[in-house]
Design a protein around this motif. Structure first.
Motif, PDB file in Angstrom:
ATOM      1  N   MET A 224       0.821  -1.208   0.000  1.00 10.72           N
ATOM      2  CA  MET A 224       0.000   0.000   0.000  1.00 10.72           C
ATOM      3  C   MET A 224       0.856   1.260   0.000  1.00 10.72           C
ATOM      4  SD  MET A 224      -2.924   1.191   2.719  1.00 10.72           S
ATOM      5  CE  MET A 224      -1.757   1.390   4.073  1.00 10.72           C
TER       6      MET A 224
ATOM      7  N   HIS B 153       3.064   1.783  -3.114  1.00 12.02           N
ATOM      8  CA  HIS B 153       2.318   2.314  -4.261  1.00 12.02           C
ATOM      9  C   HIS B 153       2.122   3.820  -4.119  1.00 12.02           C
ATOM     10  CE1 HIS B 153      -0.469   2.597  -7.547  1.00 12.02           C
ATOM     11  NE2 HIS B 153      -1.476   2.946  -6.766  1.00 12.02           N
ATOM     12  N   ALA B 154       1.787   4.257  -2.922  1.00 10.37           N
ATOM     13  CA  ALA B 154       1.599   5.693  -2.694  1.00 10.37           C
ATOM     14  C   ALA B 154       2.902   6.467  -2.906  1.00 10.37           C
ATOM     15  CB  ALA B 154       1.076   5.926  -1.277  1.00 10.37           C
TER      16      ALA B 154
ATOM     17  N   GLU C  70      -6.528   5.782  -4.299  1.00  9.57           N
ATOM     18  CA  GLU C  70      -5.642   5.110  -5.245  1.00  9.57           C
ATOM     19  C   GLU C  70      -5.146   3.776  -4.681  1.00  9.57           C
ATOM     20  OE1 GLU C  70      -4.616   5.758  -8.264  1.00  9.57           O
ATOM     21  OE2 GLU C  70      -5.370   7.775  -8.619  1.00  9.57           O
ATOM     22  N   CYS C  71      -5.001   3.710  -3.376  1.00 12.65           N
ATOM     23  CA  CYS C  71      -4.501   2.498  -2.726  1.00 12.65           C
ATOM     24  C   CYS C  71      -5.619   1.543  -2.326  1.00 12.65           C
ATOM     25  CB  CYS C  71      -3.677   2.872  -1.494  1.00 12.65           C
ATOM     26  SG  CYS C  71      -2.165   3.787  -1.889  1.00 12.65           S
TER      27      CYS C  71
ATOM     28  N   PHE D 238      -5.059   4.528   5.622  1.00 15.54           N
ATOM     29  CA  PHE D 238      -3.904   4.920   4.806  1.00 15.54           C
ATOM     30  C   PHE D 238      -2.984   5.860   5.570  1.00 15.54           C
ATOM     31  CE2 PHE D 238      -1.987   8.197   2.123  1.00 15.54           C
ATOM     32  CZ  PHE D 238      -1.117   7.400   1.387  1.00 15.54           C
TER      33      PHE D 238
END
Length: 320
Positions: free
Chosen positions: A211, A214-215, A235-236, A243
Motif C-alpha cells: 500500500m 504504491h503511494a 488510489e490504494c 492509509f
C-alpha cells in the motif's frame, strides 16, 4: 523518481572518471579528490581502504566496494605503506612534493600505475554526484560498503565486462563504461540496502509495503499532482484513516508532510538548471503560485528560491 533513481541522474548526465590502476607493493595512494561516491572493483591482488575515521577494510580479488566521500581516505598495500601519490580534485595526481605524476605513471588507455606487470589491478569510478535528491540516500550510507567476491549477488559478469571494456578506445566507449558503472553502483546499493544490518531510510523500507509503496511511487513520479490524503487512499484502495496511519507508521511522516519535503527536495535540484525560473519550478512541483512556493521553500530550507539558485550558480562557476 525516487532517491535511488535520482542518485544516478548526476553521474549519467556528467560522466564518471574511470581508471584502471596497476600497482606493485609497497604503495599507498591518498584520495582527496572530494568525489562524493567512488566504485572500486578489485580485479586482481589485494589492497586496503583506510578511511580517516574507522578501521581499514581489506579487499581481495573479485570484491566490489563503494566509498562515500567527500572526506579523504587512503588506498594501500600493505595497509601501513607510506603515501607516495595524491589524487587531488579534478583527478590530478601528484607526488608528495607536489610534482605531477600524470604522464610518468600513464600506462595506456585508462590505465595508470607504477608497474605494467603488477599483480594488483584496481578499477575505480569516481562520481561527481550532486543534488538534494541524491543526498537523501548518500547521507545514510556507511563510509565503505563491500560486496565480497563469493556473494551470490556479486555482479561477476558485469565486472568481467568492465575489465574487458576499460582498455578499449572505441567510439562511444566512455558512454558504454558509464552505463556499466551505473549498473555496478545499483548492484552495490541494492545489496547493502537489503542487508539485515543496514539502516536504510524509512522511505526505502516502506517502498516494499504494497500500500505505502504504491503511494510513494505516485508521489515520486508525479509530485506536481494536487494530491490529498483522501485521493492517495482511494488510489490504494483503503480508507483515509487506515492509509494515513499506515503511511505515517512506516515512513515516519504524515503523507502531506512527506509530499512537501519531496517537492522541495526536487525543487532544490530543479532550481540549479540553467534555464529554470522560480515560476516554472513552482509549477513542476505542484504549487499554485510562485508566492506559495517561495514561502514554503524559505520556511523549510532557510533561504529563498532565488538565493538558493544564485548560490548554486556561483558554486558551478567556482568548479569550472
Amino acid at each position: 523518481m525516487d532517491a535511488l533513481t535520482g542518485l544516478l541522474d548526476g553521474p549519467r548526465a556528467r560522466g564518471a572518471f574511470l581508471m584502471r590502476s596497476l600497482m606493485a607493493p609497497p604503495w599507498a595512494i591518498r584520495i582527496r579528490d572530494e568525489a562524493p561516491l567512488t566504485v572500486v572493483v578489485m580485479a586482481k591482488g589485494t589492497t586496503w581502504i583506510r578511511p580517516d575515521a574507522g578501521e581499514p577494510v581489506r579487499l581481495t580479488a573479485g570484491d566490489l566496494a563503494l566509498v562515500r566521500g567527500p572526506d579523504p581516505y587512503t588506498v594501500a598495500e600493505p595497509p601501513d605503506a607510506p603515501i607516495g601519490v595524491y589524487i587531488n580534485p579534478g583527478q590530478h595526481c601528484t607526488a608528495p612534493d607536489g610534482r605531477s605524476l600524470e604522464e610518468e605513471m600513464c600506462l595506456g588507455v585508462r590505465t595508470w600505475g607504477n608497474d605494467a606487470d603488477a599483480a594488483t589491478e584496481v578499477i575505480t569510478g569516481a562520481y561527481g554526484v550532486e543534488g538534494e535528491v541524491s543526498r537523501r540516500l548518500l547521507d545514510v550510507l556507511p563510509t565503505v560498503i563491500v560486496i565480497p567476491a563469493g556473494d551470490p549477488a556479486a555482479p561477476t559478469t558485469l565486472v568481467r565486462l568492465i575489465r574487458e571494456e576499460i582498455v578499449k578506445d572505441d567510439v562511444g566507449q566512455d558512454v558504454v563504461l558509464d552505463r556499466m558503472l551505473d549498473l555496478l553502483l545499483i548492484a552495490v546499493l541494492r545489496n547493502w540496502l537489503g542487508r539485515p544490518e543496514a539502516q536504510p531510510p524509512a522511505w526505502y523500507s516502506a517502498s516494499a509495503d504494497p500500500m505505502v509503496g504504491h503511494a510513494l511511487r505516485l508521489l515520486h513520479n508525479n509530485p506536481g499532482h494536487p494530491w490529498t490524503v483522501a485521493g492517495l487512499a482511494a488510489e490504494c484502495g483503503v480508507s483515509r484513516a487506515a492509509f494515513a496511519r499506515r503511511f505515517t507508521q512506516l515512513v515516519g511522516q504524515a503523507p502531506m508532510a512527506y509530499l512537501t519535503d519531496w517537492r522541495l527536495t526536487m525543487a532544490a535540484d530543479l532550481l540549479r538548471e540553467p534555464d529554470a525560473t522560480v515560476a516554472s519550478v513552482s509549477r513542476q512541483v505542484g504549487y499554485a503560485s510562485s508566492f506559495a512556493f517561495s514561502s514554503a521553500f524559505k520556511r523549510v530550507r532557510g533561504v529563498s528560491p532565488q538565493r538558493h539558485r544564485s548560490g548554486a550558480a556561483l558554486a558551478a562557476v567556482g568548479t569550472d
